[in-house]
Design a protein around this motif. Structure first.
Motif, PDB file in Angstrom:
ATOM      1  N   ARG A  48       0.829  -1.208   0.000  1.00 52.86           N
ATOM      2  CA  ARG A  48       0.000   0.000   0.000  1.00 52.86           C
ATOM      3  C   ARG A  48       0.866   1.262   0.000  1.00 52.86           C
ATOM      4  O   ARG A  48       0.653   2.177  -0.785  1.00 52.86           O
ATOM      5  CB  ARG A  48      -0.944   0.017   1.194  1.00 52.86           C
ATOM      6  CG  ARG A  48      -1.802   1.272   1.262  1.00 52.86           C
ATOM      7  CD  ARG A  48      -2.763   1.229   2.470  1.00 52.86           C
ATOM      8  NE  ARG A  48      -3.537   2.427   2.563  1.00 52.86           N
ATOM      9  CZ  ARG A  48      -4.626   2.700   1.858  1.00 52.86           C
ATOM     10  NH1 ARG A  48      -5.066   1.830   0.968  1.00 52.86           N
ATOM     11  NH2 ARG A  48      -5.275   3.827   2.017  1.00 52.86           N
ATOM     12  N   ARG A  49       1.861   1.302   0.883  1.00 54.40           N
ATOM     13  CA  ARG A  49       2.725   2.467   0.975  1.00 54.40           C
ATOM     14  C   ARG A  49       3.470   2.711  -0.340  1.00 54.40           C
ATOM     15  O   ARG A  49       3.585   3.836  -0.809  1.00 54.40           O
ATOM     16  CB  ARG A  49       3.722   2.304   2.134  1.00 54.40           C
ATOM     17  CG  ARG A  49       4.466   3.585   2.459  1.00 54.40           C
ATOM     18  CD  ARG A  49       5.910   3.348   2.845  1.00 54.40           C
ATOM     19  NE  ARG A  49       6.595   2.307   2.121  1.00 54.40           N
ATOM     20  CZ  ARG A  49       7.062   2.423   0.855  1.00 54.40           C
ATOM     21  NH1 ARG A  49       6.870   3.529   0.170  1.00 54.40           N
ATOM     22  NH2 ARG A  49       7.704   1.430   0.267  1.00 54.40           N
ATOM     23  N   GLN A  52       1.027   4.097  -2.857  1.00 52.12           N
ATOM     24  CA  GLN A  52       0.711   5.482  -2.526  1.00 52.12           C
ATOM     25  C   GLN A  52       1.858   6.409  -2.931  1.00 52.12           C
ATOM     26  O   GLN A  52       1.627   7.507  -3.432  1.00 52.12           O
ATOM     27  CB  GLN A  52       0.407   5.628  -1.033  1.00 52.12           C
ATOM     28  CG  GLN A  52      -0.929   5.055  -0.651  1.00 52.12           C
ATOM     29  CD  GLN A  52      -1.158   5.068   0.851  1.00 52.12           C
ATOM     30  OE1 GLN A  52      -0.225   4.936   1.649  1.00 52.12           O
ATOM     31  NE2 GLN A  52      -2.417   5.207   1.243  1.00 52.12           N
ATOM     32  N   ARG A  65      -5.272  -1.118  -7.120  1.00 47.67           N
ATOM     33  CA  ARG A  65      -5.843  -2.121  -6.224  1.00 47.67           C
ATOM     34  C   ARG A  65      -4.716  -3.100  -5.923  1.00 47.67           C
ATOM     35  O   ARG A  65      -3.872  -3.361  -6.777  1.00 47.67           O
ATOM     36  CB  ARG A  65      -7.019  -2.831  -6.880  1.00 47.67           C
ATOM     37  CG  ARG A  65      -8.139  -1.875  -7.244  1.00 47.67           C
ATOM     38  CD  ARG A  65      -9.375  -2.562  -7.756  1.00 47.67           C
ATOM     39  NE  ARG A  65      -9.092  -3.435  -8.887  1.00 47.67           N
ATOM     40  CZ  ARG A  65      -9.931  -4.375  -9.326  1.00 47.67           C
ATOM     41  NH1 ARG A  65     -11.075  -4.580  -8.716  1.00 47.67           N
ATOM     42  NH2 ARG A  65      -9.630  -5.119 -10.364  1.00 47.67           N
ATOM     43  N   TYR A  66      -4.716  -3.640  -4.719  1.00 47.67           N
ATOM     44  CA  TYR A  66      -3.581  -4.462  -4.329  1.00 47.67           C
ATOM     45  C   TYR A  66      -3.970  -5.562  -3.353  1.00 47.67           C
ATOM     46  O   TYR A  66      -5.000  -5.500  -2.682  1.00 47.67           O
ATOM     47  CB  TYR A  66      -2.495  -3.582  -3.687  1.00 47.67           C
ATOM     48  CG  TYR A  66      -2.958  -2.938  -2.402  1.00 47.67           C
ATOM     49  CD1 TYR A  66      -2.722  -3.539  -1.170  1.00 47.67           C
ATOM     50  CD2 TYR A  66      -3.661  -1.730  -2.411  1.00 47.67           C
ATOM     51  CE1 TYR A  66      -3.163  -2.957   0.008  1.00 47.67           C
ATOM     52  CE2 TYR A  66      -4.109  -1.151  -1.257  1.00 47.67           C
ATOM     53  CZ  TYR A  66      -3.857  -1.765  -0.037  1.00 47.67           C
ATOM     54  OH  TYR A  66      -4.309  -1.195   1.125  1.00 47.67           O
ATOM     55  N   VAL A 136      -5.666   4.442  -3.832  1.00 48.90           N
ATOM     56  CA  VAL A 136      -5.071   3.140  -3.618  1.00 48.90           C
ATOM     57  C   VAL A 136      -5.979   2.347  -2.678  1.00 48.90           C
ATOM     58  O   VAL A 136      -6.271   2.809  -1.576  1.00 48.90           O
ATOM     59  CB  VAL A 136      -3.656   3.302  -3.000  1.00 48.90           C
ATOM     60  CG1 VAL A 136      -3.026   1.967  -2.688  1.00 48.90           C
ATOM     61  CG2 VAL A 136      -2.764   4.109  -3.931  1.00 48.90           C
ATOM     62  N   HIS A 137      -6.441   1.167  -3.143  1.00 46.00           N
ATOM     63  CA  HIS A 137      -7.416   0.393  -2.379  1.00 46.00           C
ATOM     64  C   HIS A 137      -7.095  -1.093  -2.423  1.00 46.00           C
ATOM     65  O   HIS A 137      -6.592  -1.580  -3.432  1.00 46.00           O
ATOM     66  CB  HIS A 137      -8.827   0.602  -2.964  1.00 46.00           C
ATOM     67  CG  HIS A 137      -9.204   2.018  -3.094  1.00 46.00           C
ATOM     68  ND1 HIS A 137      -9.610   2.774  -2.014  1.00 46.00           N
ATOM     69  CD2 HIS A 137      -9.201   2.878  -4.149  1.00 46.00           C
ATOM     70  CE1 HIS A 137      -9.857   4.009  -2.414  1.00 46.00           C
ATOM     71  NE2 HIS A 137      -9.611   4.090  -3.713  1.00 46.00           N
ATOM     72  N   PRO A 138      -7.422  -1.826  -1.357  1.00 44.02           N
ATOM     73  CA  PRO A 138      -7.250  -3.286  -1.410  1.00 44.02           C
ATOM     74  C   PRO A 138      -8.262  -3.911  -2.365  1.00 44.02           C
ATOM     75  O   PRO A 138      -9.307  -3.332  -2.639  1.00 44.02           O
ATOM     76  CB  PRO A 138      -7.497  -3.741   0.026  1.00 44.02           C
ATOM     77  CG  PRO A 138      -8.179  -2.601   0.709  1.00 44.02           C
ATOM     78  CD  PRO A 138      -7.910  -1.352  -0.070  1.00 44.02           C
TER      79      PRO A 138
END
Length: 139
Positions: A48-49, A52, A65-66, A136-138
């Motif tokens: 995520r970081r 971002q 998405r991750y 940025v989203h899961p």
């Protein structure tokens, strides 16, 4: 009594603005990019970081998405043709791996479509929906 000519009330098809009208460079077009990467698991917070940071460094990114072992990045690229847009997209992950501290994943998928095709797919309900919410989203 005077007769008025009939007026055609059919809707006028909306014309897409030209690249110049959209403020794009002459000869350039917009391409919607979907870049998929995957590899060994990495801590979710680090993925995520990194995404971002990539979005901060390159604000053209619409959404990412991750998960722990894969990610998808979607954005618009301005390029002369599909070949140029794809070449830039294929360099994105590798060129920013160190600066954004991205996982050492490989590119496993790439889709490059022109603006008209993107909008046609969305209008017909079978393309990727517009990137909302942006960011940025899961998965």
């Amino acid at each position: 009594m005077r007769r008025l000519a009939s007026v055609d009330t059919a809707p006028v098809p909306r014309r897409e603005p030209s690249p110049e009208e959209r403020g794009e460079a002459p000869g350039a077009r917009l391409w919607h990019i979907t870049l998929s990467v995957a590899g060994a698991e990495a801590p979710l917070a680090e993925v995520r970081r990194g995404l971002q940071q990539l979005a901060h460094d390159h604000p053209f990114l619409l959404t990412s998405r991750y998960a722990t072992d894969h990610a998808e990045i979607r954005y618009w690229e301005e390029a002369r043709d599909l070949h140029d847009a794809a070449a830039v997209a294929l360099r994105l992950w590798g060129e920013h791996r160190a600066s954004a501290q991205l996982p050492p994943w490989e590119i496993v998928g790439l889709e490059v479509i022109d603006r008209e095709t993107y909008h046609q797919r969305v209008a017909e309900g079978y393309g990727p929906p517009p990137a909302t919410p942006v960011g940025v989203h899961p998965f």
